[in-house]
Design an enzyme around this catalytic site. Structure first.
Site, mmCIF file in Angstrom:
data_model
loop_
_atom_site.group_PDB
_atom_site.id
_atom_site.type_symbol
_atom_site.label_atom_id
_atom_site.label_comp_id
_atom_site.label_asym_id
_atom_site.label_seq_id
_atom_site.Cartn_x
_atom_site.Cartn_y
_atom_site.Cartn_z
ATOM 1 N N PHE A 152 -7.668 -21.452 22.247
ATOM 2 C CA PHE A 152 -6.779 -20.463 22.882
ATOM 3 C C PHE A 152 -6.706 -20.607 24.397
ATOM 4 O O PHE A 152 -5.746 -20.165 25.023
ATOM 5 C CB PHE A 152 -7.211 -19.035 22.515
ATOM 6 C CG PHE A 152 -8.349 -18.502 23.361
ATOM 7 C CD1 PHE A 152 -8.099 -17.946 24.613
ATOM 8 C CD2 PHE A 152 -9.668 -18.562 22.917
ATOM 9 C CE1 PHE A 152 -9.140 -17.469 25.407
ATOM 10 C CE2 PHE A 152 -10.718 -18.091 23.698
ATOM 11 C CZ PHE A 152 -10.445 -17.548 24.946
ATOM 12 N N LYS A 176 -1.948 -28.008 15.279
ATOM 13 C CA LYS A 176 -2.302 -26.645 14.848
ATOM 14 C C LYS A 176 -2.911 -25.948 16.061
ATOM 15 O O LYS A 176 -4.107 -26.072 16.332
ATOM 16 C CB LYS A 176 -3.300 -26.716 13.683
ATOM 17 C CG LYS A 176 -3.324 -25.519 12.747
ATOM 18 C CD LYS A 176 -3.621 -24.187 13.388
ATOM 19 C CE LYS A 176 -5.058 -24.002 13.794
ATOM 20 N NZ LYS A 176 -5.262 -22.732 14.572
ATOM 21 N N GLU A 179 -4.108 -19.603 17.007
ATOM 22 C CA GLU A 179 -3.242 -18.524 16.509
ATOM 23 C C GLU A 179 -3.199 -17.352 17.497
ATOM 24 O O GLU A 179 -2.412 -16.431 17.341
ATOM 25 C CB GLU A 179 -3.702 -18.060 15.118
ATOM 26 C CG GLU A 179 -5.086 -17.427 15.046
ATOM 27 C CD GLU A 179 -6.243 -18.435 14.952
ATOM 28 O OE1 GLU A 179 -6.140 -19.538 15.526
ATOM 29 O OE2 GLU A 179 -7.267 -18.085 14.327
ATOM 30 N N SER A 229 -14.863 -24.245 19.979
ATOM 31 C CA SER A 229 -16.267 -23.886 20.166
ATOM 32 C C SER A 229 -17.171 -24.879 19.434
ATOM 33 O O SER A 229 -16.734 -25.565 18.489
ATOM 34 C CB SER A 229 -16.498 -22.474 19.641
ATOM 35 O OG SER A 229 -16.117 -22.422 18.279
ATOM 36 N N CYS A 284 -13.559 -24.196 29.567
ATOM 37 C CA CYS A 284 -14.733 -24.942 29.103
ATOM 38 C C CYS A 284 -15.431 -25.630 30.272
ATOM 39 O O CYS A 284 -16.561 -26.063 30.151
ATOM 40 C CB CYS A 284 -14.336 -25.972 28.071
ATOM 41 S SG CYS A 284 -13.350 -27.283 28.778
ATOM 42 N N GLU A 384 -22.829 -19.367 25.349
ATOM 43 C CA GLU A 384 -21.568 -19.574 26.065
ATOM 44 C C GLU A 384 -20.830 -18.229 26.028
ATOM 45 O O GLU A 384 -20.301 -17.829 24.984
ATOM 46 C CB GLU A 384 -20.719 -20.662 25.395
ATOM 47 C CG GLU A 384 -19.436 -20.905 26.169
ATOM 48 C CD GLU A 384 -18.473 -21.878 25.485
ATOM 49 O OE1 GLU A 384 -18.393 -21.904 24.252
ATOM 50 O OE2 GLU A 384 -17.765 -22.595 26.224
HETATM 51 P P1 NAD Z 1 -12.457 -21.713 18.346
HETATM 52 O O1 NAD Z 1 -13.484 -22.719 17.972
HETATM 53 O O2 NAD Z 1 -12.623 -20.319 17.871
HETATM 54 O O3 NAD Z 1 -11.005 -22.184 17.819
HETATM 55 C C1 NAD Z 1 -10.510 -23.469 18.087
HETATM 56 C C2 NAD Z 1 -9.554 -23.860 16.973
HETATM 57 O O4 NAD Z 1 -10.270 -23.882 15.732
HETATM 58 C C3 NAD Z 1 -8.401 -22.875 16.788
HETATM 59 O O5 NAD Z 1 -7.220 -23.594 16.544
HETATM 60 C C4 NAD Z 1 -8.823 -22.050 15.593
HETATM 61 O O6 NAD Z 1 -7.726 -21.578 14.815
HETATM 62 C C5 NAD Z 1 -9.654 -23.026 14.779
HETATM 63 N N1 NAD Z 1 -10.728 -22.371 14.030
HETATM 64 C C6 NAD Z 1 -11.391 -21.229 14.356
HETATM 65 N N2 NAD Z 1 -12.316 -20.932 13.421
HETATM 66 C C7 NAD Z 1 -12.241 -21.908 12.489
HETATM 67 C C8 NAD Z 1 -12.951 -22.160 11.274
HETATM 68 N N3 NAD Z 1 -13.931 -21.358 10.841
HETATM 69 N N4 NAD Z 1 -12.627 -23.258 10.552
HETATM 70 C C9 NAD Z 1 -11.658 -24.092 10.985
HETATM 71 N N5 NAD Z 1 -10.947 -23.892 12.114
HETATM 72 C C10 NAD Z 1 -11.235 -22.825 12.872
HETATM 73 O O7 NAD Z 1 -12.320 -21.775 19.938
HETATM 74 P P2 NAD Z 1 -11.482 -20.813 20.885
HETATM 75 O O8 NAD Z 1 -12.161 -19.495 20.946
HETATM 76 O O9 NAD Z 1 -10.044 -20.870 20.529
HETATM 77 O O10 NAD Z 1 -11.640 -21.574 22.274
HETATM 78 C C11 NAD Z 1 -12.738 -21.412 23.136
HETATM 79 C C12 NAD Z 1 -13.789 -22.460 22.896
HETATM 80 O O11 NAD Z 1 -13.228 -23.762 23.074
HETATM 81 C C13 NAD Z 1 -14.945 -22.376 23.884
HETATM 82 O O12 NAD Z 1 -16.125 -22.636 23.179
HETATM 83 C C14 NAD Z 1 -14.647 -23.493 24.871
HETATM 84 O O13 NAD Z 1 -15.765 -24.007 25.543
HETATM 85 C C15 NAD Z 1 -14.060 -24.511 23.961
HETATM 86 N N6 NAD Z 1 -13.244 -25.452 24.718
HETATM 87 C C16 NAD Z 1 -13.758 -26.696 24.904
HETATM 88 C C17 NAD Z 1 -13.053 -27.610 25.638
HETATM 89 C C18 NAD Z 1 -13.596 -28.981 25.852
HETATM 90 O O14 NAD Z 1 -12.852 -29.817 26.338
HETATM 91 N N7 NAD Z 1 -14.834 -29.270 25.514
HETATM 92 C C19 NAD Z 1 -11.804 -27.266 26.192
HETATM 93 C C20 NAD Z 1 -11.301 -25.989 25.965
HETATM 94 C C21 NAD Z 1 -12.043 -25.091 25.218
#
Ligand code: NAD
Length: 499
Positions: A152, A176, A179, A229, A284, A384
């Site tokens: 997000f 994808k 959401e 994450s 991140c 985090e």
């Molecule tokens: P998230 O892991 O909740 O979601 C990321 C994606 O995974 C979304 O598209 C979501 O729909 C999907 N998702 C969520 N739960 C899932 C599940 N149980 N099974 C399969 N798919 C699932 O992350 P977020 O809250 O959207 O974003 C923030 C996180 O992203 C933070 O931890 C941040 O550090 C990380 N991030 C990392 C980088 C990097 O380059 N390392 C860059 C941006 C964000």
């Protein structure tokens, strides 16, 4: 609620409702209201998107490099001309302030510009006469359909890290996005269509775990790029790899900034505030821990505190410094760490709750929050938090600070602030982190280098964009060729070797 707009998928070059009727709310976080709903794809909808990408692949793969580049060039021009529209979408759904939204787009545009060099970047190598009359050469070819799953916090930049490179290299894509802020992806897919991209080359499916799982196991998806994450990144990596796919899964972070006693403390305080509170800490590469090497901690904390009092929090459209958090649930979770900090013996120097904002009272606000004397066993230090919360940890030496950073399970970004070149050089050599800043707080590499962390911040071995992105979205083929000449022929069962 029923008459709210519904965000649909984008499949085969057009909006697509799909068969799943599940939806999720999309908030305007500055107003604290549901502004739209988004469709959540079922497996059948993902199958439709993959089938569209699979059908588009043969023709796109064989489209000339010149034609592919001309589409990407038009996209770059359109995106640059209309970035204000996209920035407004980002602010409305994510909450980040306009200047930050434009910054995110600028970093994404860099990757589009990098992808414009694809004919050069995928050029092979040629060795003439490796054996008498035999030449060897290599080609880089696309993989097929690739899946991209994004978080997000960068609804434009993270998709832009991947799809321009994948597409310019001849792949087709199913994206994808999160959401929570899905509209940016549809807007960019429509812009790619306007730029001349054939239908089916870039598809967007919205959804949650169900859609993601369908992509991870789909036999026609060759590779998965994921950002999110750490627990989900690990799951994505293991599941997609188990199903035979190439995977790059970038995870979470806890980025430390080490401030040595000889550092320029004003520069360090500015950097800590910019990197800790920009985008409300939902980056991140945000700095979430300042490791202050004594005896400068008191002075540094005072300088950071002074700067925090001047930050304007409010609606991102109104020229504030910092916007709201993404959802109420996330804001409440971040705010709950204030009591955890107290209980664990930290000093709450600035408490962001109840801050005065330039915006609607129902927005998901939390002001800048600063903890001092945080202990490394506290959840405040270990988790985090992903919000506008900065922790100060005090240490007695460079070595103590370095040991702390290297003990972290994460290894995304880090920074050192010092005027000692020798110390900085030692740090860049010794620190166990994938991206390092020297007097630079958010060391996100430019598009022609690659982005990615170490340890639990990245699963798989390919970083994003740059040379690693090219390698990830292409596979090398080596060709050994001999054209008949009068000297050919004869039986020889030995292993081929120089002759
Ligand atoms: P998230 O892991 O909740 O979601 C990321 C994606 O995974 C979304 O598209 C979501 O729909 C999907 N998702 C969520 N739960 C899932 C599940 N149980 N099974 C399969 N798919 C699932 O992350 P977020 O809250 O959207 O974003 C923030 C996180 O992203 C933070 O931890 C941040 O550090 C990380 N991030 C990392 C980088 C990097 O380059 N390392 C860059 C941006 C964000």
């Amino acid at each position: 609620m029923t008459d709210l707009p519904v965000i649909t998928h984008w499949i085969d070059g057009a909006p697509f409702d799909g068969s799943s009727t599940r939806t999720a709310p999309v908030f305007n976080p500055a107003l604290g209201v549901v502004a739209r709903n988004v469709r959540l794809a079922g497996t059948g909808d993902v199958d439709t998107a993959v089938a569209s990408a699979q059908a588009a692949y043969p023709a796109w793969r064989d489209t000339s490099q010149a034609r592919r580049q001309s589409v990407m060039f038009s996209f770059r021009e359109l995106l640059n001309a209309r970035k204000g529209e996209l920035a407004d979408i980002l602010t409305a759904e994510h909450g980040k302030v306009t200047s930050d939204a434009l910054g995110e787009i600028a970093r994404g545009l860099e990757v589009v510009e990098f992808a414009l060099g694809m004919p050069h970047l995928t050029k092979g190598e040629y060795s003439e006469n490796v054996s008498t009359g035999v030449d060897v050469y290599t080609l880089r070819q696309p993989l097929g359909v690739v899946g991209i799953i994004s978080p997000f916090n960068f609804p434009a930049m993270v998709p832009l890290w991947f799809f321009p490179i994948a597409i310019a290299a001849g792949n087709t894509v199913v994206l994808k996005p999160s959401e929570k802020d899905p509209s940016a992806s549809n807007w960019m897919a429509a812009l790619m269509t306007e730029a001349g991209l054939p239908a089916g080359v870039l598809n967007v499916v919205h959804g949650d775990k169900e859609a993601v799982d369908a992509l991870l196991v789909h036999p026609d998806v060759q590779a998965i790029s994921f950002v999110g994450s750490t627990p989900i990144a690990k799951y994505i990596y293991e599941t997609a790899a188990h199903h035979g796919k190439r995977v790059q899964a970038l995870g979470g972070a806890k980025n430390h900034m080490l401030v040595l006693p000889d550092a320029d403390l004003d520069l360090a305080a500015d950097a800590a505030v910019n990197a800790g509170f920009g985008s409300a800490g939902e980056r991140c590469m945000a700095i979430s821990v300042v490791v202050a090497v004594e005896p400068v901690a008191d002075e540094l904390v005072a300088k950071i505190t002074e700067r925090l009092t001047g930050l304007k929090v409010g609606d991102g459209m109104r020229g504030c410094d910092m916007g709201p958090l993404i959802t109420k649930a996330h804001r409440d979770k971040v705010a709950s760490y204030i009591e955890v900090a107290r209980t664990d013996g930290a000093e709450v120097v600035v408490d962001g709750r109840g801050i005065e904002v330039d915006g609607d009272a129902s927005g998901f606000w939390l002001g800048p929050t600063l903890f001092d004397r945080v202990t490394t066993s506290s959840a405040v230090y270990l988790d985090e938090i992903f919000g506008p919360v900065l922790s100060i940890v005090r240490v007695g030496s460079y070595t103590e600070g370095l040991t702390l950073i290297n003990r972290s399970r994460y290894g995304n970004g880090t920074a050192i602030f010092t005027n000692d070149g020798g110390a900085a050089r030692r740090f860049q050599n010794e620190v166990q982190v994938g991206m390092v800043g020297i007097n630079v707080p958010i060391p996100v590499p430019v598009a022609y280098h690659s982005f990615g962390g170490w340890k639990d911040s990245l699963f798989g071995d390919a970083k994003a964009y740059g040379p690693a992105g090219i390698a990830f979205y292409t596979r090398e083929k080596a060709i050994t060729s001999r054209w008949l000449d009068p000297s050919h022929g004869g039986i020889n069962l030995g292993f081929p070797h120089n002759a």
